[in-house]
Design an enzyme around this catalytic site. Structure first.
Site, PDB file in Angstrom:
ATOM      1  N   TYR A 151      -6.858  31.816   4.506  1.00 41.18           N
ATOM      2  CA  TYR A 151      -6.945  30.398   4.112  1.00 41.18           C
ATOM      3  C   TYR A 151      -7.675  29.649   5.231  1.00 41.18           C
ATOM      4  O   TYR A 151      -7.205  28.642   5.752  1.00 41.18           O
ATOM      5  CB  TYR A 151      -5.559  29.796   3.874  1.00 41.18           C
ATOM      6  CG  TYR A 151      -4.660  30.614   2.985  1.00 41.18           C
ATOM      7  CD1 TYR A 151      -4.718  30.521   1.606  1.00 41.18           C
ATOM      8  CD2 TYR A 151      -3.732  31.499   3.535  1.00 41.18           C
ATOM      9  CE1 TYR A 151      -3.879  31.268   0.788  1.00 41.18           C
ATOM     10  CE2 TYR A 151      -2.886  32.258   2.735  1.00 41.18           C
ATOM     11  CZ  TYR A 151      -2.967  32.139   1.361  1.00 41.18           C
ATOM     12  OH  TYR A 151      -2.125  32.885   0.566  1.00 41.18           O
ATOM     13  N   ASP A 169      -2.909  29.767   7.374  1.00 46.45           N
ATOM     14  CA  ASP A 169      -2.904  28.307   7.244  1.00 46.45           C
ATOM     15  C   ASP A 169      -3.065  27.964   5.765  1.00 46.45           C
ATOM     16  O   ASP A 169      -4.101  27.441   5.342  1.00 46.45           O
ATOM     17  CB  ASP A 169      -4.030  27.706   8.086  1.00 46.45           C
ATOM     18  CG  ASP A 169      -3.946  26.185   8.175  1.00 46.45           C
ATOM     19  OD1 ASP A 169      -2.959  25.615   7.646  1.00 46.45           O
ATOM     20  OD2 ASP A 169      -4.852  25.562   8.762  1.00 46.45           O
ATOM     21  N   CYS A 212       0.845  -1.198   0.000  1.00 48.88           N
ATOM     22  CA  CYS A 212       0.000   0.000   0.000  1.00 48.88           C
ATOM     23  C   CYS A 212       0.877   1.243   0.000  1.00 48.88           C
ATOM     24  O   CYS A 212       1.900   1.294   0.690  1.00 48.88           O
ATOM     25  CB  CYS A 212      -0.901  -0.014   1.232  1.00 48.88           C
ATOM     26  SG  CYS A 212      -1.785   1.530   1.515  1.00 48.88           S
ATOM     27  N   GLN A 227      -9.340  18.959   9.345  1.00 46.28           N
ATOM     28  CA  GLN A 227      -8.131  18.199   9.673  1.00 46.28           C
ATOM     29  C   GLN A 227      -8.471  16.718   9.828  1.00 46.28           C
ATOM     30  O   GLN A 227      -9.467  16.365  10.470  1.00 46.28           O
ATOM     31  CB  GLN A 227      -7.494  18.728  10.958  1.00 46.28           C
ATOM     32  CG  GLN A 227      -6.889  20.110  10.830  1.00 46.28           C
ATOM     33  CD  GLN A 227      -5.559  20.105  10.083  1.00 46.28           C
ATOM     34  OE1 GLN A 227      -5.045  19.063   9.696  1.00 46.28           O
ATOM     35  NE2 GLN A 227      -4.998  21.281   9.880  1.00 46.28           N
ATOM     36  N   CYS A 267       1.707  22.847   6.655  1.00 49.24           N
ATOM     37  CA  CYS A 267       1.703  21.384   6.539  1.00 49.24           C
ATOM     38  C   CYS A 267       2.816  20.892   5.607  1.00 49.24           C
ATOM     39  O   CYS A 267       2.916  19.696   5.339  1.00 49.24           O
ATOM     40  CB  CYS A 267       0.345  20.889   6.050  1.00 49.24           C
ATOM     41  SG  CYS A 267      -0.145  21.522   4.428  1.00 49.24           S
TER      42      CYS A 267
END
Length: 454
Positions: free
Chosen positions: A316, A382, A78, A287, A409
């Protein structure tokens, strides 16, 4: 000198973000994706350019001394997780060190680097999964799951996935068995023929609610009443709130809606974060680690500090989660988000939470930020994975707030953006990583910047 397609044994000397192992042959650097430091691997050279040599792992000859056995039976095949064989403490150390190295190489000056915040759960933490229909091998049996590692077409049936709980597995296996029995064809991305495309399952971890969205093309009529009853009869640990059917005839392999029908119940679930309620629809950004999100937003709130009587911009903003978490004692919060549906949901959530000092605006941050006339005391950022658009970053900094809180992120994008803030008169005060994605190379970072005294 190595040649393209040559098979060679390599020793992984170090790993750079995101999960890029580095090996060396005759002082030539070779990038090996999905490798772990101190592994010995057999790999095939896939790219050999003057400035870049890349290789793909064929097999691991010797494990790294810190590796352990994977708890997931799908690991290695995977493509979803790559750190399953790293003890969780080692994953945290690696992510923290990679972010620190990237930021230090960006020359952002001295700052306080706080310890990484671990995810509350290292397994069964995801609240959303996008599964893909396909076949295990060309012409093989219908499959539903994740893409095979390094493959675009082959699908691994992840009926033992460790980063989701058993409700996801029950739903996946039930739907797969149903369509296998009905011999319903999957959508072939090459020929653009077939029906079954994706299955999206969302779960409110704290509120224990589930929303299911079956995504198909419009090619052929589906009778789904029987499937709906089978799903309703499942013994799930959470309450089934809705089953949706989305029609998507787009050519790209993404989940999008030409039309979405409610087959059962409603088209949203409700989750609770830090005492606030949030409606989550099929296409809302939220999230993917609910308990981890509480950790992340607690850091954001801590970095933002005292917001009493202050004006806050949340750029954002998505469905307005951060905006509403800082709103209860702020004077005013403005949120901007390009996805209109997310903005509508943000407005609903603010009303649900009794917050009348939030204003949400739909549009591109680069354009809409020019329409804001009030001066912010704090700006929270963000942005998406690629960071802040180069044309937008200076417009944002022009507001000259006392502080920025930047949530990232993707640390490589962060390392590109922060020097711009430094050049414009801001200082990085502190940085803290929050692990939202155990078993993967991804990590969130929160950065506090203060405007320097003139």
């Amino acid at each position: 000198m190595v040649k393209k397609n040559e098979i060679i044994d390599l020793y992984i000397k170090e790993v750079k973000f995101p999960n890029k192992g580095l090996a060396y042959v005759d002082d030539k650097e070779i990038t090996v994706k999905n490798a772990i430091k101190d592994q010995k691997v057999r790999a095939r050279i896939t790219k050999n350019k003057k400035d870049k040599v890349e290789a793909k792992i064929l097999e691991v000859i010797e494990k790294s001394p810190i590796e352990v056995d994977s708890e997931c039976t799908h690991f290695g095949k995977c493509g979803g997780c790559s750190y399953q064989t790293l003890p969780y403490e080692e994953q945290l150390k690696l992510k923290q060190s990679q972010v620190k190295e990237l930021l230090d190489s960006a020359d952002i000056g001295d700052y306080e680097f706080l310890d990484i915040v671990p995810s509350p759960n290292k397994f069964e933490y995801r609240n959303k999964m996008e599964f893909t229909f396909g076949d295990v091998e060309k012409g093989g049996e219908l499959a539903l799951g994740m893409h095979e590692k390094g493959r675009f077409y082959e699908i691994v049936v992840v009926d033992d996935c460790k980063i989701v709980d058993e409700d996801f597995t029950s739903i996946l296996t039930t739907i797969l068995e149903y369509f296998r029995e009905k011999k319903t064809p999957f959508y072939n991305k090459n020929r653009h023929e077939g029906i079954l495309r994706h299955l999206v399952v969302r779960k409110a971890i704290k509120e224990k609610q589930i929303l299911i969205n079956l995504v198909t093309s419009s090619q052929g009529e589906l009778q789904l009443d029987e499937l709906v009853e089978k799903i309703k009869d499942l013994k799930l640990n959470s309450k089934l709130k809705g089953i949706l059917h989305t029609i998507n005839d787009g050519l790209s392999d993404t989940v999008q809606s030409d039309e979405t029908r409610i087959l059962y119940g409603q088209d949203y679930i409700t989750e609770e974060l830090l005492g606030l309620k949030f409606k989550i629809s099929a296409f809302s950004f939220f999230q993917t680690n609910s308990l981890g999100a509480e950790k992340l937003y607690s850091v954001v709130r801590d970095f933002a500090g005292e917001t009493k009587d202050k004006v806050v911009f949340d750029l954002y903003c998505g469905t307005g989660t951060i905006a509403q978490i800082v709103a209860p004692i702020a004077k005013k919060v403005y949120g901007i988000e390009i996805v209109e549906e997310a903005v509508e949901r943000a407005k609903e959530n603010a009303e649900l939470n009794g917050l009348d000092n939030c204003e949400f605006i739909a549009g591109d941050v680069m354009e809409k930020v020019k329409e804001l006339t009030e001066k912010p005391d704090i700006i929270i950022l963000d942005p998406p994975r690629d960071g802040i658009h180069p044309k937008a970053i200076h417009k944002i900094i022009d507001f000259a707030p006392e502080e920025f809180v930047y949530v990232s992120c993707k640390p490589t994008s962060l390392a590109r953006d922060l020097p711009v803030f430094i050049e414009r008169g801001y200082k990085v005060e502190k940085v803290q990583c929050v692990d939202m994605f155990p078993m993967t190379p991804h990590v969130e970072s929160v950065i506090l910047l203060h405007r320097k005294s003139i």
